[in-house]
Design a protein around this motif. Structure first.
Motif: not given
Length: 280
Positions: A275-280, A268-273
């Protein structure tokens, strides 16, 4: 199914023999190499469970998946190796009250080897379930120190299932839903009724879209280790190896992506990570 690419993805240079030991070796390699994850749901990608889509995601792209994806891929590999198999549907009891009757949201495989029936499950994210002969009282131990057994639990088609899978062992070698004691605990129940692709599609749709469930409210990942188990629920990581447990909190999206890649075999790319609600 491109069997050569699949075997390379799970770290094998050749297919094991078509016997119980070979089935166990293949499933163990699959579970150690391809992490369990639901991240397509919070990322809004949707989850497709046809053979081509699953192969592209789990093998070509190096991602993980949950049971409907993992066992689709594993079933296709078994078929390519000449092992007759078909899907079953189960009700997951792990972490639920004693008399709860949850929906059939888990799939596993019924495998035929030389006229004998076995269950195989490359997609149970809660712990490591080894292949077991479909026999009342069948037991097997896994490298994390846990025992697993099959028991007849009711008539075919009954709500409680015809078969019941139980586990006894260290709670830390699970995804955190296991009770703290090491005694026998139910994992799931299933029967042998025929399951067609549309049944799987319905279960997958419910699991990936039903509001306020585990898979639609949490970011989940886990993987079987050679001597234990690792699980990540949101930003909490737990690792169990050789009887020793450790936990830590994931610091940021970059840490999350690196942990998935290095520990769980999930690309999983850092960019996709991020986008996860955990980091939004």
């Amino acid at each position: 199914m491109d069997l050569t690419r699949y075997l390379a993805r799970i770290g094998l240079t050749a297919a094991p023999a078509n016997d119980p030991q070979g089935l166990a070796a293949l499933q163990s390699a699959h579970r150690r190499a391809i992490g369990f994850e639901n991240l397509a749901i919070p990322l809004g990608e949707g989850i497709r469970i046809d053979s081509a889509s699953v192969f592209e995601k789990l093998v070509a792209r190096g991602r993980g998946g949950y049971c409907f994806e993992q066992n689709r891929l594993f079933s296709d590999a078994l078929t390519a190796l000449g092992l007759v198999n078909r899907p079953l549907l189960a009700r997951v009891l792990l972490g639920l009250p004693e008399h709860a009757i949850p929906p059939r949201t888990h799939t596993l495989l019924l495998v035929n080897m030389d006229g004998a029936a076995w269950i195989a499950d490359a997609g149970f994210g809660g712990s490591f379930v080894p292949p077991l002969p479909l026999e009342d009282g069948a037991q097997a131990q896994t490298p994390d120190g846990a025992w697993h057994r099959l028991l007849r639990s009711g008539e075919r088609g009954a709500l409680g299932g015809e078969w019941r899978l139980e586990r006894a062992g260290p709670a830390n070698a699970t995804d955190g839903r296991s009770a703290p004691h090491g005694e026998w605990q139910p994992q799931y129940v299933f029967d042998l009724g025929e399951v067609v692709q549309d049944d799987l599609e319905m279960g997958n749709h419910w699991t990936s879209t039903r509001p306020d469930t585990r898979f639609t409210t949490l970011c989940i990942a886990s993987v079987v280790l050679e001597d234990g188990f690792a699980a990540m629920t949101d930003r909490q990581l737990s690792i169990y190896r050789n009887g020793v447990s450790e936990t830590r909190e994931i610091s940021d999206a970059a840490d999350y992506a690196q942990t998935l890649r290095d520990l769980m075999g999930i690309a999983l790319s850092g960019e996709d990570a991020a986008r996860l609600p955990l980091f939004a």
